[in-house]
Motif scaffolding. Sequence first.
Motif, mmCIF file in Angstrom:
data_model
loop_
_atom_site.group_PDB
_atom_site.id
_atom_site.type_symbol
_atom_site.label_atom_id
_atom_site.label_comp_id
_atom_site.label_asym_id
_atom_site.label_seq_id
_atom_site.Cartn_x
_atom_site.Cartn_y
_atom_site.Cartn_z
ATOM 1 N N VAL A 124 38.244 43.688 43.280
ATOM 2 C CA VAL A 124 39.067 43.645 44.484
ATOM 3 C C VAL A 124 39.869 42.346 44.527
ATOM 4 C CG1 VAL A 124 39.000 43.577 47.013
ATOM 5 C CG2 VAL A 124 37.517 45.152 45.769
ATOM 6 N N LYS A 125 39.172 41.221 44.262
ATOM 7 C CA LYS A 125 39.825 39.921 44.311
ATOM 8 C C LYS A 125 39.487 39.134 43.070
ATOM 9 C CE LYS A 125 41.144 37.214 48.194
ATOM 10 N NZ LYS A 125 40.882 36.985 49.564
ATOM 11 N N PRO A 126 40.357 38.905 42.162
ATOM 12 C CA PRO A 126 41.750 39.345 42.134
ATOM 13 C C PRO A 126 41.840 40.847 41.867
ATOM 14 C CG PRO A 126 41.211 38.304 40.052
ATOM 15 C CD PRO A 126 40.004 38.171 40.941
ATOM 16 N N ASP A 127 42.923 41.440 42.293
ATOM 17 C CA ASP A 127 43.119 42.885 42.153
ATOM 18 C C ASP A 127 43.414 43.220 40.690
ATOM 19 O OD1 ASP A 127 43.540 45.552 42.587
ATOM 20 O OD2 ASP A 127 45.542 45.300 43.452
ATOM 21 N N ILE A 128 42.348 43.500 39.953
ATOM 22 C CA ILE A 128 42.453 43.767 38.513
ATOM 23 C C ILE A 128 41.574 44.958 38.155
ATOM 24 C CG2 ILE A 128 41.977 42.870 36.194
ATOM 25 C CD1 ILE A 128 42.366 40.071 37.267
ATOM 26 N N GLN A 129 42.081 45.776 37.272
ATOM 27 C CA GLN A 129 41.280 46.838 36.670
ATOM 28 C C GLN A 129 41.372 46.686 35.164
ATOM 29 O OE1 GLN A 129 42.691 50.613 38.133
ATOM 30 N NE2 GLN A 129 41.187 50.580 39.779
ATOM 31 N N ILE A 130 40.202 46.628 34.535
ATOM 32 C CA ILE A 130 40.132 46.451 33.089
ATOM 33 C C ILE A 130 39.212 47.512 32.515
ATOM 34 C CG2 ILE A 130 39.414 44.899 31.236
ATOM 35 C CD1 ILE A 130 39.926 42.597 33.265
#
Length: 151
Positions: free
Chosen positions: A41-47
């Motif tokens: 969510v924080k930081p807004d990242i999807q890996i």
Amino acid sequence: MLSTFILASIEKLINTAIDTSTTSRFDLIVLTNKVLRVSLVKPDIQIDVVFGAEHIRFEPVRSAIFEPKPYDLITLPDCTLHIKTPSELITVFRTHLDDLNWECIKGDEQVFVNAYYLFKNIDILNLTDILNDFQTSSAYKLLDKILKSTT
């Protein structure tokens, strides 16, 4: 660009640790061709953590702004881990499976369990040696210089 550099460094660190641990190499074989998506969510990242027969690979999740093209590759994860912060990610892997909040895990839970054991079985002593080697590397010195210049 900085985030790419950091992720590549973490990926290299994990792969080196896996190479030094026989148990981790066997754990990795079970996960071959599986994808674990880590959604922060924080930081807004999807890996996406893509597991291969000999290494893992981090891939950023891309969302199409326009209509997807027929040749665009879309990787669907086998399992998704939804967490708030990077420190929560570390906490998840330090928590015993019986005490874990399973609501943050969607999809094939066995993929998460196998990944959990893969990361748990990395030899901490070897990881410490690897971190010491990393601190003397040019990549670490460059990262340290960049971080100091941004603060």
